[in-house]
Each structure stands twice: as C-alpha cells, then as structure tokens.
Scaffold this motif. Sequence first.
Motif, short mmCIF file in Angstrom:
data_model
loop_
_atom_site.label_atom_id
_atom_site.label_comp_id
_atom_site.label_asym_id
_atom_site.label_seq_id
_atom_site.Cartn_x
_atom_site.Cartn_y
_atom_site.Cartn_z
N GLY A 93 0.79 -1.23 0.00
CA GLY A 93 0.00 0.00 0.00
C GLY A 93 0.82 1.27 0.00
O GLY A 93 0.31 2.34 0.33
N ASN A 94 2.09 1.18 -0.35
CA ASN A 94 2.98 2.34 -0.35
C ASN A 94 3.47 2.65 -1.76
O ASN A 94 4.68 2.67 -2.04
N ILE A 95 2.53 2.93 -2.65
CA ILE A 95 2.88 3.21 -4.05
C ILE A 95 3.81 4.42 -4.17
O ILE A 95 4.61 4.50 -5.09
N SER A 96 3.72 5.34 -3.21
CA SER A 96 4.59 6.52 -3.26
C SER A 96 6.07 6.12 -3.23
O SER A 96 6.90 6.76 -3.87
N ASN A 97 6.41 5.05 -2.53
CA ASN A 97 7.80 4.60 -2.51
C ASN A 97 8.21 4.05 -3.87
O ASN A 97 9.35 4.25 -4.31
N ALA A 98 7.31 3.37 -4.55
CA ALA A 98 7.61 2.88 -5.90
C ALA A 98 7.90 4.05 -6.83
O ALA A 98 8.81 3.97 -7.68
N ILE A 99 7.18 5.13 -6.67
CA ILE A 99 7.42 6.33 -7.49
C ILE A 99 8.77 6.93 -7.13
O ILE A 99 9.56 7.30 -8.00
N PHE A 100 9.08 7.01 -5.83
CA PHE A 100 10.38 7.51 -5.39
C PHE A 100 11.50 6.62 -5.92
O PHE A 100 12.57 7.11 -6.30
N ASN A 101 11.25 5.31 -5.98
CA ASN A 101 12.26 4.38 -6.50
C ASN A 101 12.65 4.71 -7.94
O ASN A 101 13.81 4.50 -8.32
N VAL A 102 11.71 5.20 -8.72
CA VAL A 102 12.03 5.59 -10.10
C VAL A 102 13.10 6.67 -10.09
O VAL A 102 14.08 6.61 -10.86
N LEU A 103 12.96 7.65 -9.22
CA LEU A 103 13.95 8.73 -9.13
C LEU A 103 15.32 8.20 -8.68
O LEU A 103 16.34 8.55 -9.27
N VAL A 104 15.31 7.34 -7.66
CA VAL A 104 16.58 6.77 -7.18
C VAL A 104 17.22 5.93 -8.29
O VAL A 104 18.44 6.02 -8.51
N LEU A 105 16.42 5.16 -8.99
CA LEU A 105 16.95 4.34 -10.08
C LEU A 105 17.59 5.21 -11.16
O LEU A 105 18.69 4.92 -11.62
N LEU A 106 16.91 6.27 -11.55
CA LEU A 106 17.46 7.15 -12.59
C LEU A 106 18.78 7.78 -12.16
O LEU A 106 19.73 7.86 -12.95
N VAL A 107 18.88 8.19 -10.91
CA VAL A 107 20.13 8.77 -10.41
C VAL A 107 21.21 7.70 -10.31
O VAL A 107 22.36 7.92 -10.72
N ALA A 108 20.87 6.53 -9.76
CA ALA A 108 21.87 5.47 -9.57
C ALA A 108 22.38 4.92 -10.90
O ALA A 108 23.56 4.60 -11.03
N VAL A 109 21.49 4.80 -11.87
CA VAL A 109 21.89 4.25 -13.17
C VAL A 109 22.57 5.31 -14.02
O VAL A 109 23.61 5.05 -14.63
N GLY A 110 22.00 6.51 -14.04
CA GLY A 110 22.59 7.59 -14.83
C GLY A 110 23.00 7.12 -16.21
O GLY A 110 22.21 6.51 -16.94
N PRO A 111 24.26 7.34 -16.57
CA PRO A 111 24.74 6.97 -17.91
C PRO A 111 25.15 5.51 -18.05
O PRO A 111 25.68 5.11 -19.09
N LEU A 112 24.88 4.70 -17.04
CA LEU A 112 25.33 3.30 -17.09
C LEU A 112 24.49 2.45 -18.04
O LEU A 112 24.86 1.31 -18.32
N TRP A 113 23.39 2.99 -18.55
CA TRP A 113 22.57 2.24 -19.52
C TRP A 113 23.35 1.97 -20.79
O TRP A 113 23.07 1.01 -21.50
N VAL A 114 24.33 2.80 -21.09
CA VAL A 114 25.05 2.73 -22.36
C VAL A 114 26.48 2.24 -22.13
O VAL A 114 27.15 2.69 -21.20
N SER A 115 26.92 1.34 -22.97
CA SER A 115 28.30 0.87 -22.91
C SER A 115 29.25 2.00 -23.30
O SER A 115 28.99 2.75 -24.23
N ALA A 116 30.33 2.13 -22.55
CA ALA A 116 31.31 3.19 -22.80
C ALA A 116 32.20 2.82 -23.99
O ALA A 116 32.40 1.64 -24.31
N LYS A 117 32.70 3.86 -24.61
CA LYS A 117 33.67 3.66 -25.70
C LYS A 117 35.06 3.50 -25.11
O LYS A 117 35.43 4.18 -24.18
N LYS A 118 35.81 2.58 -25.69
CA LYS A 118 37.16 2.32 -25.18
C LYS A 118 38.14 3.33 -25.71
O LYS A 118 38.01 3.99 -26.62
#
Length: 139
Positions: free
Chosen positions: A114-139
């Motif tokens: 019953g705490n959907i607000s935390n799931a919404i907050f999790n989206v923000l934390v996920l976006l900050v934690a992942v940041g540019p890590l979605w993309v493989s870096a160039k060597k």
Amino acid sequence: MTLEFQKFYLKVTAVVIALFAPVFFLGTMPETSEFARLTLDLLSWPIDGKTTYSSPDTRFLSALTGGFLLGWGVNVWMLTHFVFDKAPNEVRISVLIGLMSWFFLDSAGSIASGNISNAIFNVLVLLVAVGPLWVSAKK
C-alpha cells in the motif's frame, strides 16, 4: 561516454546506495530513530506521522536494511576499484542487474503493502543510480 567517466559514475552509484545505510542504522536506537522514521513517513506519502519506530521489530529491520545497503554500496565501489579496469562492461552490467533487481522487488513490495509513493520515489533513485550506465562506454 568514456570508460573513465563510467568508472567515476559507478562510484557515484555506490555512494547513492550507501547513503541510505546510516539513515536506517540510526533507526535502530530510539534516541536516534527520528530521521529514519521521517524518511519512512516521507516514502509512504503523505507525511502523516503514522509511521513509527516504536516496535523492536522495526528497529531490527532497520538494522538489517542499513547493513545490506552499506554492503551493497561498498561492493559496487570495490567492483569499480578492483575489477572495472579488467572487465568494464561486465561490471557495468552486473551493477545494472543489481539495481533493476532492487527496483522491481522493492517497488512490487511497496505497491503490495500500500505504499505506491515509494515505488514512485524508487524511479527517481533508479534514474540517479543508473545515470549513464545504460550505455556501454567507448574504449
């Protein structure tokens, strides 16, 4: 994006994860639990004072949560320090899988409790934690 920036950002991710550890550790003792209580009250929006840290079970779960978060943050930092140069893409993917695993289970549990607000907050934390890590870096 360069490997150097990705390595730096993995350390940012480690800090984002580990920063939640002291909040929950402080929740283990009645004298220092107010910040943890307020954090949980915020995450279970609206802030209404219904969240308490009066139960010893809650304080125990807070200890476990703080320990897991610190350990996970330190683990990401150590992967960055000891392994990243040898296997940058594998470290990046491992951290991403860990973050997504946390996100889905934590969010599902938040919604189920019953705490959907935390799931919404999790989206923000996920976006900050992942940041540019979605993309493989160039060597």
